[in-house]
Design a protein around this motif. Sequence first.
Motif, short mmCIF file in Angstrom:
data_model
loop_
_atom_site.label_atom_id
_atom_site.label_comp_id
_atom_site.label_asym_id
_atom_site.label_seq_id
_atom_site.Cartn_x
_atom_site.Cartn_y
_atom_site.Cartn_z
N ARG A 1 11.18 20.65 0.14
CA ARG A 1 9.95 21.36 0.54
C ARG A 1 8.92 20.40 1.11
NH1 ARG A 1 9.60 25.34 -4.77
NH2 ARG A 1 11.07 26.94 -4.00
N LYS A 2 8.85 19.20 0.55
CA LYS A 2 7.92 18.20 1.09
C LYS A 2 8.34 17.79 2.50
CE LYS A 2 4.89 16.75 -0.51
NZ LYS A 2 3.44 17.07 -0.37
N ARG B 1 0.82 -1.20 0.00
CA ARG B 1 0.00 0.00 0.00
C ARG B 1 0.86 1.25 0.00
NH1 ARG B 1 -5.23 -0.03 1.40
NH2 ARG B 1 -5.06 2.09 0.55
N LEU B 2 1.96 1.26 0.77
CA LEU B 2 2.84 2.43 0.80
C LEU B 2 3.47 2.69 -0.56
CD1 LEU B 2 4.72 2.03 4.21
CD2 LEU B 2 2.76 3.50 3.68
N GLU B 3 3.71 1.64 -1.33
CA GLU B 3 4.34 1.79 -2.64
C GLU B 3 3.43 2.47 -3.66
OE1 GLU B 3 5.37 -2.21 -3.49
OE2 GLU B 3 7.35 -2.09 -2.54
N GLU B 4 2.16 2.66 -3.31
CA GLU B 4 1.25 3.35 -4.23
C GLU B 4 1.55 4.83 -4.33
OE1 GLU B 4 -2.45 0.31 -3.08
OE2 GLU B 4 -2.69 2.50 -2.89
N TRP B 5 2.29 5.37 -3.36
CA TRP B 5 2.63 6.79 -3.36
C TRP B 5 4.12 6.97 -3.67
CZ3 TRP B 5 -1.05 4.89 -0.04
CH2 TRP B 5 -2.29 5.56 0.00
N PRO C 1 1.53 9.70 1.31
CA PRO C 1 0.12 9.76 1.74
C PRO C 1 -0.07 10.81 2.83
CG PRO C 1 1.20 7.80 2.62
CD PRO C 1 2.15 8.40 1.64
N SER C 2 -1.26 11.38 2.86
CA SER C 2 -1.58 12.35 3.90
C SER C 2 -1.73 11.62 5.24
CB SER C 2 -2.87 13.07 3.56
OG SER C 2 -3.97 12.16 3.59
N PRO C 3 -1.68 12.34 6.36
CA PRO C 3 -1.89 11.67 7.66
C PRO C 3 -3.20 10.91 7.73
CG PRO C 3 -0.99 13.88 7.98
CD PRO C 3 -1.29 13.74 6.51
N ALA C 4 -4.27 11.46 7.12
CA ALA C 4 -5.56 10.76 7.14
C ALA C 4 -5.49 9.47 6.34
CB ALA C 4 -6.64 11.68 6.58
N GLN C 5 -4.83 9.52 5.19
CA GLN C 5 -4.68 8.30 4.37
C GLN C 5 -3.83 7.26 5.09
OE1 GLN C 5 -3.09 10.38 0.94
NE2 GLN C 5 -4.96 9.99 -0.26
N LEU C 6 -2.79 7.70 5.76
CA LEU C 6 -1.93 6.77 6.48
C LEU C 6 -2.68 6.12 7.64
CD1 LEU C 6 0.93 5.64 6.47
CD2 LEU C 6 1.60 7.47 8.02
N ARG C 7 -3.48 6.91 8.33
CA ARG C 7 -4.30 6.33 9.43
C ARG C 7 -5.28 5.30 8.89
NH1 ARG C 7 -4.24 11.76 11.33
NH2 ARG C 7 -6.26 12.15 10.36
N SER D 1 12.09 6.40 1.69
CA SER D 1 11.07 7.45 1.84
C SER D 1 9.67 6.87 1.77
CB SER D 1 11.26 8.51 0.75
OG SER D 1 12.53 9.12 0.84
N GLN D 2 9.47 5.86 0.92
CA GLN D 2 8.15 5.22 0.85
C GLN D 2 7.84 4.46 2.13
OE1 GLN D 2 8.83 3.04 -2.88
NE2 GLN D 2 7.13 4.18 -3.79
N LEU D 3 8.85 3.80 2.70
CA LEU D 3 8.61 3.02 3.91
C LEU D 3 8.44 3.90 5.14
CD1 LEU D 3 11.15 0.09 3.40
CD2 LEU D 3 8.74 0.20 2.77
N ARG D 4 8.94 5.15 5.07
CA ARG D 4 8.78 6.11 6.17
C ARG D 4 8.08 7.37 5.64
NH1 ARG D 4 14.68 6.08 9.19
NH2 ARG D 4 14.42 4.13 10.36
N PRO D 5 6.79 7.29 5.36
CA PRO D 5 6.11 8.40 4.68
C PRO D 5 6.07 9.69 5.48
CG PRO D 5 4.54 6.73 5.41
CD PRO D 5 5.89 6.15 5.60
N MET D 6 6.21 9.64 6.79
CA MET D 6 6.15 10.86 7.60
C MET D 6 7.52 11.31 8.11
SD MET D 6 2.98 11.91 7.76
CE MET D 6 2.89 11.45 6.02
N ASP D 7 8.58 10.66 7.67
CA ASP D 7 9.93 10.98 8.14
C ASP D 7 10.62 11.90 7.14
OD1 ASP D 7 12.81 8.94 9.19
OD2 ASP D 7 12.45 11.09 9.22
#
Length: 439
Positions: free
Chosen positions: A124-125, A22-26, A32-38, A85-91
């Motif tokens: 920036r991201k 699922r993470l590899e989709e982004w 993914p946004s925090p809501a999508q990750l939750r 980066s994909q495996l740590r989407p919020m890092d």
Amino acid sequence: MPQEKNIPEEKKDEALRRYIGRLEEWPEDEPPSPAQLRAIRREIHLTPDDRDKLEILAENHIRRAQTALAGGAYDQAAAELARASQLRPMDPRPRVELAGVYLQRSLERGYGRNDRQRAVKLARKALELHPGDIEAKQFLAQYRRMNADFNSAKYRKYAIPALLILSALSLMLWWRMDWIIGLFNGGGNPESAGATVEIPSGMIPCERELPVELGSLGDGGLIVEIESAAVGRRDDSSFFDIEGTIEARDAALGSMTLMIRGRSEEGTALFAVPVPIRSGASPVLMPGDSEPLSIFRWLAVSETEISRLEISQAEADLMLKIPERNIREAEIVWDAPRPEHISVKAEIRDRTIVEAYDRQVMLMDFAVENTGTADISGLSVGLSLGSQWPDYPVTLIAGENPALSRGERRVWSMALGFPLDADHLSERPLTVRITDAGL
């Protein structure tokens, strides 16, 4: 809730694989946004063991990226950091490091626009994910300064020479006006038509060697030897190139950043560039260990006025108390003809086995010492834990690397992959099969 011990072995990692899928989709620059990750976490429940494996997998990608970057393999480093980066989407950390790789690759390829834009977007991201992230802020600030300097220098490189050429042509036309008029009137001097143009003296070569001052670099338990230091120009862009070796003498060396300065003949500082040469993922250099020192950077200023380079220590993790290491000697097997006067010894340090979701990974520091009577200019080996698995081929020393001197011991970080069902890896002896060695 069922106990972990009741879950069949083949299904223990099923949730982790689905989660990673699922993470590899982004992509790495649009997590993914925090809501999508939750929502993903509610859909796929990970156990604490799953989360630990995910962290190990991400760290392995970061470590491999740092090893690839140290060898100048920017494409491989970018691919590994994109995966992290994909495996740590919020890092923000892997994204800032990936931005640095893209920017460095851009500089190596003539300041290409696409890589620069990707670097800025990633930084920036990262800042969007963590508005207070210092590294992302520093990266963007340094990029703005570097970009302004580069554009200014690029303008001077093209505008000033163009003006000089136009002035020279105007002067030549004025000086030879009579000859030009006579040529059109049929009265040109035939002897002047065969005259040669004298090349002005004082032309700057494409690359030239410079003296180097070591500043504080040789202090604090280090031995530094600079084999060559040069500045030059390639594709209308200036650069400096430094080659040498660094050896730990009285202390162990961890991470390290150097400050490279270029000065004019009058002593004016023309540039100052901090260069990280070792990170926390680099192998610790024990007393007696050495490693190549190879630094290439593009410059935002012209190289024409630089008369000498200064190398000083900006930051260094020097450990006067030598850390304890788990060291085991490796067996040497010569698969290639052994040249006369060549002999080596190898050892592995702090071998660790970690389990990722799809394999086991052996992490270790690998040291080779030249125990012969000649310098070794080329060395390729295959690392083996047994005949049931293929050898892991590694080129340790190639033509662009400094030769391994007599008595020198050089160290590398290694990460070897093995199947999940491989057992007793930490107990198996390491065999070093030498496939090529040369003087």
